[in-house]
Design a protein around this motif. Structure first.
Motif, PDB file in Angstrom:
ATOM      1  N   ALA A  99       1.818  -0.397  15.089  1.00  0.00           N
ATOM      2  CA  ALA A  99       0.551  -0.359  14.476  1.00  0.00           C
ATOM      3  C   ALA A  99      -0.561  -0.057  15.445  1.00  0.00           C
ATOM      4  N   VAL A 100      -1.516   1.024  15.364  1.00  0.00           N
ATOM      5  CA  VAL A 100      -2.583   1.440  16.147  1.00  0.00           C
ATOM      6  C   VAL A 100      -3.893   1.434  15.313  1.00  0.00           C
ATOM      7  N   ASP A 101      -4.972   0.954  16.209  1.00  0.00           N
ATOM      8  CA  ASP A 101      -6.106   1.029  15.806  1.00  0.00           C
ATOM      9  C   ASP A 101      -7.228   1.040  16.874  1.00  0.00           C
ATOM     10  N   ILE A 102      -8.287   1.784  16.636  1.00  0.00           N
ATOM     11  CA  ILE A 102      -9.113   1.812  17.777  1.00  0.00           C
ATOM     12  C   ILE A 102      -9.865   0.321  17.906  1.00  0.00           C
ATOM     13  N   ASP A 103      -9.958  -0.655  16.766  1.00  0.00           N
ATOM     14  CA  ASP A 103     -10.184  -1.840  16.890  1.00  0.00           C
ATOM     15  C   ASP A 103      -8.801  -2.694  16.971  1.00  0.00           C
ATOM     16  N   ALA A 104      -8.557  -3.041  18.120  1.00  0.00           N
ATOM     17  CA  ALA A 104      -7.132  -4.036  18.143  1.00  0.00           C
ATOM     18  C   ALA A 104      -7.307  -5.250  17.584  1.00  0.00           C
ATOM     19  N   ALA A 105      -8.444  -5.785  17.503  1.00  0.00           N
ATOM     20  CA  ALA A 105      -8.758  -7.208  16.923  1.00  0.00           C
ATOM     21  C   ALA A 105      -8.201  -6.937  15.409  1.00  0.00           C
ATOM     22  N   LYS A 106      -8.402  -5.864  14.619  1.00  0.00           N
ATOM     23  CA  LYS A 106      -8.136  -5.947  13.221  1.00  0.00           C
ATOM     24  C   LYS A 106      -6.630  -5.908  13.200  1.00  0.00           C
ATOM     25  N   LEU A 107      -5.808  -5.708  14.124  1.00  0.00           N
ATOM     26  CA  LEU A 107      -4.323  -5.559  14.022  1.00  0.00           C
ATOM     27  C   LEU A 107      -3.704  -6.848  14.228  1.00  0.00           C
ATOM     28  N   ALA A 108      -4.352  -7.865  14.662  1.00  0.00           N
ATOM     29  CA  ALA A 108      -3.651  -9.197  15.140  1.00  0.00           C
ATOM     30  C   ALA A 108      -2.865  -9.850  14.209  1.00  0.00           C
ATOM     31  N   ASP A 109      -3.281  -9.752  12.705  1.00  0.00           N
ATOM     32  CA  ASP A 109      -2.541 -10.456  11.697  1.00  0.00           C
ATOM     33  C   ASP A 109      -1.317  -9.601  11.119  1.00  0.00           C
ATOM     34  N   LEU A 110      -1.209  -8.476  11.960  1.00  0.00           N
ATOM     35  CA  LEU A 110      -0.055  -7.577  11.559  1.00  0.00           C
ATOM     36  C   LEU A 110       1.142  -8.057  12.506  1.00  0.00           C
ATOM     37  N   ALA A 111       0.972  -8.715  13.566  1.00  0.00           N
ATOM     38  CA  ALA A 111       1.828  -8.826  14.683  1.00  0.00           C
ATOM     39  C   ALA A 111       2.998  -9.509  13.927  1.00  0.00           C
ATOM     40  N   GLY A 112       4.310  -9.253  14.675  1.00  0.00           N
ATOM     41  CA  GLY A 112       5.595  -9.951  14.173  1.00  0.00           C
ATOM     42  C   GLY A 112       6.836  -9.290  14.684  1.00  0.00           C
ATOM     43  N   ASP A 113       7.936  -9.687  14.309  1.00  0.00           N
ATOM     44  CA  ASP A 113       9.076  -9.361  14.857  1.00  0.00           C
ATOM     45  C   ASP A 113       9.384  -7.760  14.838  1.00  0.00           C
ATOM     46  N   ARG A 114       9.091  -7.052  13.690  1.00  0.00           N
ATOM     47  CA  ARG A 114       9.092  -5.691  13.577  1.00  0.00           C
ATOM     48  C   ARG A 114       7.847  -4.806  13.761  1.00  0.00           C
ATOM     49  N   CYS A 115       6.535  -5.548  14.236  1.00  0.00           N
ATOM     50  CA  CYS A 115       5.548  -4.587  14.331  1.00  0.00           C
ATOM     51  C   CYS A 115       4.841  -5.110  15.481  1.00  0.00           C
ATOM     52  N   ASP A 116       4.644  -4.181  16.357  1.00  0.00           N
ATOM     53  CA  ASP A 116       3.851  -4.360  17.808  1.00  0.00           C
ATOM     54  C   ASP A 116       2.477  -3.416  17.718  1.00  0.00           C
ATOM     55  N   LEU A 117       1.428  -3.999  18.308  1.00  0.00           N
ATOM     56  CA  LEU A 117       0.353  -3.703  18.175  1.00  0.00           C
ATOM     57  C   LEU A 117      -0.344  -2.855  19.448  1.00  0.00           C
ATOM     58  N   HIS A 118      -1.010  -1.978  19.161  1.00  0.00           N
ATOM     59  CA  HIS A 118      -1.815  -1.066  20.193  1.00  0.00           C
ATOM     60  C   HIS A 118      -2.919  -0.691  20.103  1.00  0.00           C
ATOM     61  N   GLY A 119      -4.100  -1.040  20.525  1.00  0.00           N
ATOM     62  CA  GLY A 119      -5.515  -0.632  20.445  1.00  0.00           C
ATOM     63  C   GLY A 119      -5.631   0.648  21.185  1.00  0.00           C
ATOM     64  N   ALA A 120      -6.272   1.657  20.700  1.00  0.00           N
ATOM     65  CA  ALA A 120      -6.408   2.799  21.274  1.00  0.00           C
ATOM     66  C   ALA A 120      -7.586   3.744  20.614  1.00  0.00           C
ATOM     67  N   ASP A 121      -8.247   4.354  21.438  1.00  0.00           N
ATOM     68  CA  ASP A 121      -9.410   5.348  20.924  1.00  0.00           C
ATOM     69  C   ASP A 121      -8.558   6.875  21.064  1.00  0.00           C
ATOM     70  N   LEU A 122      -7.927   7.393  20.111  1.00  0.00           N
ATOM     71  CA  LEU A 122      -7.089   8.536  20.057  1.00  0.00           C
ATOM     72  C   LEU A 122      -7.895   9.661  20.384  1.00  0.00           C
ATOM     73  N   SER A 123      -9.131   9.634  20.437  1.00  0.00           N
ATOM     74  CA  SER A 123      -9.956  10.715  20.970  1.00  0.00           C
ATOM     75  C   SER A 123      -9.846  11.050  22.505  1.00  0.00           C
ATOM     76  N   ASP A 124      -9.479   9.757  23.351  1.00  0.00           N
ATOM     77  CA  ASP A 124      -9.648   9.811  24.696  1.00  0.00           C
ATOM     78  C   ASP A 124      -8.040  10.114  24.987  1.00  0.00           C
TER      79      ASP A 124
END
Length: 75
Positions: free
Chosen positions: A36-61
C-alpha cells in the motif's frame, strides 16, 4: 506456499483514502499480498498487517519511484 494463490501480489497507490484504500482492503480479503502506497504514510498505519506492507512515497519524485520499485520487488 508455492501455489498461485500465495504468489498473488499487488501495488496500490493512493492507498491512504478513498478508492485506493477500498482496493487494498478488498485485495487483502481475497488473500493478495499488497504493498500500500501513499504520499502521506501516516494515513496507511491502520492498513498494516500480515498481507499488507506500507510505503510512504511522493511518486512525482523519480528517486522515490525507484525506491517503490525496489520495495515492490522485495515484497
Amino acid at each position: 506456499m508455492g501455489s498461485a494463490e500465495s504468489a498473488r501480489r499487488a501495488v496500490v497507490t493512493g492507498a491512504g483514502s478513498g478508492i485506493g484504500r477500498a482496493v487494498v482492503r478488498r485485495l487483502v480479503s481475497e488473500g493478495v499480498r499488497v504493498l500500500a502506497v501513499d504520499i502521506d504514510a501516516a494515513k496507511l498505519a491502520d492498513l498494516a498487517g500480515d498481507r499488507c506492507d506500507l510505503h510512504g512515497a511522493d511518486l512525482s519524485d523519480p528517486v522515490e519511484r525507484r525506491r517503490l520499485a525496489d520495495a515492490a520487488d522485495g515484497a
